[in-house]
Scaffold this motif. Structure first.
Motif, PDB file in Angstrom:
ATOM      1  N   GLN A   3      20.755  41.872  40.832  1.00 36.21           N
ATOM      2  CA  GLN A   3      21.941  42.166  41.632  1.00 36.21           C
ATOM      3  C   GLN A   3      21.564  42.745  42.993  1.00 36.21           C
ATOM      4  OE1 GLN A   3      25.006  41.335  41.189  1.00 36.21           O
ATOM      5  NE2 GLN A   3      25.763  42.400  43.023  1.00 36.21           N
ATOM      6  N   LYS A   4      20.594  43.666  43.003  1.00 40.28           N
ATOM      7  CA  LYS A   4      20.171  44.267  44.269  1.00 40.28           C
ATOM      8  C   LYS A   4      19.507  43.232  45.174  1.00 40.28           C
ATOM      9  CE  LYS A   4      19.711  49.010  42.600  1.00 40.28           C
ATOM     10  NZ  LYS A   4      18.798  50.115  42.242  1.00 40.28           N
ATOM     11  N   THR A   5      18.717  42.355  44.569  1.00 44.25           N
ATOM     12  CA  THR A   5      18.070  41.293  45.343  1.00 44.25           C
ATOM     13  C   THR A   5      19.115  40.363  45.948  1.00 44.25           C
ATOM     14  OG1 THR A   5      16.134  41.360  43.894  1.00 44.25           O
ATOM     15  CG2 THR A   5      16.400  39.395  45.252  1.00 44.25           C
ATOM     16  N   TYR A   6      20.152  40.054  45.173  1.00 47.75           N
ATOM     17  CA  TYR A   6      21.223  39.194  45.663  1.00 47.75           C
ATOM     18  C   TYR A   6      21.950  39.856  46.835  1.00 47.75           C
ATOM     19  CZ  TYR A   6      25.621  36.679  45.977  1.00 47.75           C
ATOM     20  OH  TYR A   6      26.701  35.985  46.450  1.00 47.75           O
ATOM     21  N   GLU A   7      22.213  41.165  46.734  1.00 47.39           N
ATOM     22  CA  GLU A   7      22.908  41.894  47.800  1.00 47.39           C
ATOM     23  C   GLU A   7      22.082  41.924  49.085  1.00 47.39           C
ATOM     24  OE1 GLU A   7      23.722  45.684  46.102  1.00 47.39           O
ATOM     25  OE2 GLU A   7      25.292  44.929  44.746  1.00 47.39           O
TER      26      GLU A   7
ATOM     27  N   THR B 107      13.627  31.822  56.470  1.00 50.85           N
ATOM     28  CA  THR B 107      12.597  31.699  55.433  1.00 50.85           C
ATOM     29  C   THR B 107      12.744  32.792  54.371  1.00 50.85           C
ATOM     30  OG1 THR B 107      11.051  32.949  56.860  1.00 50.85           O
ATOM     31  CG2 THR B 107      10.914  30.540  56.911  1.00 50.85           C
ATOM     32  N   PHE B 108      13.167  33.988  54.791  1.00 44.34           N
ATOM     33  CA  PHE B 108      13.403  35.061  53.816  1.00 44.34           C
ATOM     34  C   PHE B 108      14.508  34.655  52.838  1.00 44.34           C
ATOM     35  CE2 PHE B 108      15.773  38.725  52.338  1.00 44.34           C
ATOM     36  CZ  PHE B 108      14.777  39.555  51.848  1.00 44.34           C
ATOM     37  N   ILE B 109      15.596  34.081  53.367  1.00 44.01           N
ATOM     38  CA  ILE B 109      16.715  33.660  52.526  1.00 44.01           C
ATOM     39  C   ILE B 109      16.285  32.562  51.557  1.00 44.01           C
ATOM     40  CG2 ILE B 109      18.965  32.497  52.579  1.00 44.01           C
ATOM     41  CD1 ILE B 109      19.391  33.960  55.314  1.00 44.01           C
ATOM     42  N   LYS B 110      15.564  31.568  52.058  1.00 44.70           N
ATOM     43  CA  LYS B 110      15.098  30.473  51.202  1.00 44.70           C
ATOM     44  C   LYS B 110      14.214  31.005  50.075  1.00 44.70           C
ATOM     45  CE  LYS B 110      16.667  26.644  53.124  1.00 44.70           C
ATOM     46  NZ  LYS B 110      17.381  25.585  52.396  1.00 44.70           N
ATOM     47  N   ARG B 111      13.288  31.889  50.429  1.00 43.11           N
ATOM     48  CA  ARG B 111      12.379  32.472  49.436  1.00 43.11           C
ATOM     49  C   ARG B 111      13.145  33.327  48.425  1.00 43.11           C
ATOM     50  NH1 ARG B 111       9.075  33.991  52.915  1.00 43.11           N
ATOM     51  NH2 ARG B 111       9.844  36.114  53.221  1.00 43.11           N
ATOM     52  N   SER B 112      14.129  34.070  48.910  1.00 47.40           N
ATOM     53  CA  SER B 112      14.903  34.943  48.030  1.00 47.40           C
ATOM     54  C   SER B 112      15.731  34.148  47.026  1.00 47.40           C
ATOM     55  CB  SER B 112      15.833  35.845  48.858  1.00 47.40           C
ATOM     56  OG  SER B 112      15.086  36.764  49.617  1.00 47.40           O
ATOM     57  N   TYR B 113      16.315  33.032  47.464  1.00 48.04           N
ATOM     58  CA  TYR B 113      17.105  32.224  46.534  1.00 48.04           C
ATOM     59  C   TYR B 113      16.227  31.550  45.485  1.00 48.04           C
ATOM     60  CZ  TYR B 113      21.684  32.842  48.643  1.00 48.04           C
ATOM     61  OH  TYR B 113      22.869  33.391  49.071  1.00 48.04           O
ATOM     62  N   ARG B 114      15.028  31.171  45.871  1.00 46.01           N
ATOM     63  CA  ARG B 114      14.101  30.637  44.861  1.00 46.01           C
ATOM     64  C   ARG B 114      13.727  31.728  43.854  1.00 46.01           C
ATOM     65  NH1 ARG B 114      11.842  27.772  49.375  1.00 46.01           N
ATOM     66  NH2 ARG B 114      10.270  29.394  49.667  1.00 46.01           N
ATOM     67  N   TYR B 115      13.526  32.929  44.365  1.00 49.20           N
ATOM     68  CA  TYR B 115      13.192  34.073  43.501  1.00 49.20           C
ATOM     69  C   TYR B 115      14.352  34.399  42.565  1.00 49.20           C
ATOM     70  CZ  TYR B 115      11.833  38.859  42.238  1.00 49.20           C
ATOM     71  OH  TYR B 115      11.502  39.993  41.555  1.00 49.20           O
TER      72      TYR B 115
ATOM     73  N   ARG C 116      23.925  30.772  38.541  1.00 42.66           N
ATOM     74  CA  ARG C 116      24.693  30.588  39.774  1.00 42.66           C
ATOM     75  C   ARG C 116      23.833  30.185  40.964  1.00 42.66           C
ATOM     76  NH1 ARG C 116      27.476  35.873  41.870  1.00 42.66           N
ATOM     77  NH2 ARG C 116      25.278  36.339  42.280  1.00 42.66           N
ATOM     78  N   GLU C 117      22.690  30.853  41.148  1.00 40.52           N
ATOM     79  CA  GLU C 117      21.847  30.576  42.311  1.00 40.52           C
ATOM     80  C   GLU C 117      20.735  29.570  42.013  1.00 40.52           C
ATOM     81  OE1 GLU C 117      23.070  31.737  44.920  1.00 40.52           O
ATOM     82  OE2 GLU C 117      24.386  33.219  44.000  1.00 40.52           O
ATOM     83  N   GLY C 118      20.665  29.111  40.782  1.00 40.42           N
ATOM     84  CA  GLY C 118      19.610  28.179  40.398  1.00 40.42           C
ATOM     85  C   GLY C 118      20.159  26.824  40.007  1.00 40.42           C
TER      86      GLY C 118
END
Length: 203
Positions: free
Chosen positions: A13-17, A102-110, A133-135
């Motif tokens: 949740q924190k990573t998503y925020e 690139t941070f956003i792309k990496r975060s969504y993969r994570y 949801r994000e995968g």
């Protein structure tokens, strides 16, 4: 085991925020870059009209009311220097746009990987959509035209950026300002490099 899963869900949740915050910042950076490049392009292509207007705005900001002083400022104002400074601002914003993208792309993969681990920890059935949801859910529900959204942004900014940089260097060479042309070229090359990297990351 349950405690570990709870910690993982909280981390998710924190990573998503954080990702959502950076996503909003990236959008603001894009709009700011578009505005700066648009203004700089206007100064470059319509110099006879835009440059005196710029001086008038500066004179108003500095509360210079004397008409003679304004005329003197118009004649001595370092327009070439201002254009080079704008190029530096464009380079900085392009770097920022690339970094945030690139941070956003990496975060969504994570987040997608975290979802798999959370599902495994909770023992969720494979057919369930919980924590996808994000995968996988996003990939399955992606609309046909959504892939062209990023491409539209890239083309829109790319055309404006290319016109500005090309005309800026051409104008410098035409006016015999070789020093400004060299400075602008040195700034333009990394700007185009990082714009190309942003374009690839946006796909």
């Amino acid at each position: 085991m349950q405690e570990g899963t709870d910690l993982l869900v909280d981390h998710y949740q924190k990573t998503y925020e954080v990702t959502l915050h950076v996503w909003n910042e990236r959008n603001r950076t894009f709009l700011l870059l578009l505005a700066v490049v648009g203004g700089a392009t206007l100064l470059t292509f319509n110099a006879s009209q835009a440059q005196p207007l710029l001086v008038d705005l500066i004179a108003k900001f500095l509360s210079i009311a004397d008409a003679g002083r304004r005329d003197e400022l118009r004649g001595s104002f370092p327009y070439g220097l201002v254009q080079s400074i704008l190029l530096m601002v464009v380079l900085y914003l392009t770097l920022l746009l690339y970094h945030r993208t690139t941070f956003i792309k990496r975060s969504y993969r994570y987040l997608g990987v975290l979802e798999d681990e959370i599902r495994a920890g909770l023992g969720v059935a494979p057919a369930s959509s919980a924590f996808t949801r994000e995968g996988t859910f996003y990939l399955r529900q992606q609309l046909p035209l959504s892939r062209f959204v990023g491409m539209t942004y890239v083309v829109m900014l790319g055309l404006l950026l290319g016109a500005f940089l090309g005309m800026r260097i051409y104008t410098d060479l035409l006016s015999g300002s070789l020093w400004f042309a060299l400075v602008d070229l040195v700034l333009a090359l990394p700007t185009l490099l990082f714009f190309g990297a942003y374009a690839r990351a946006s796909q």
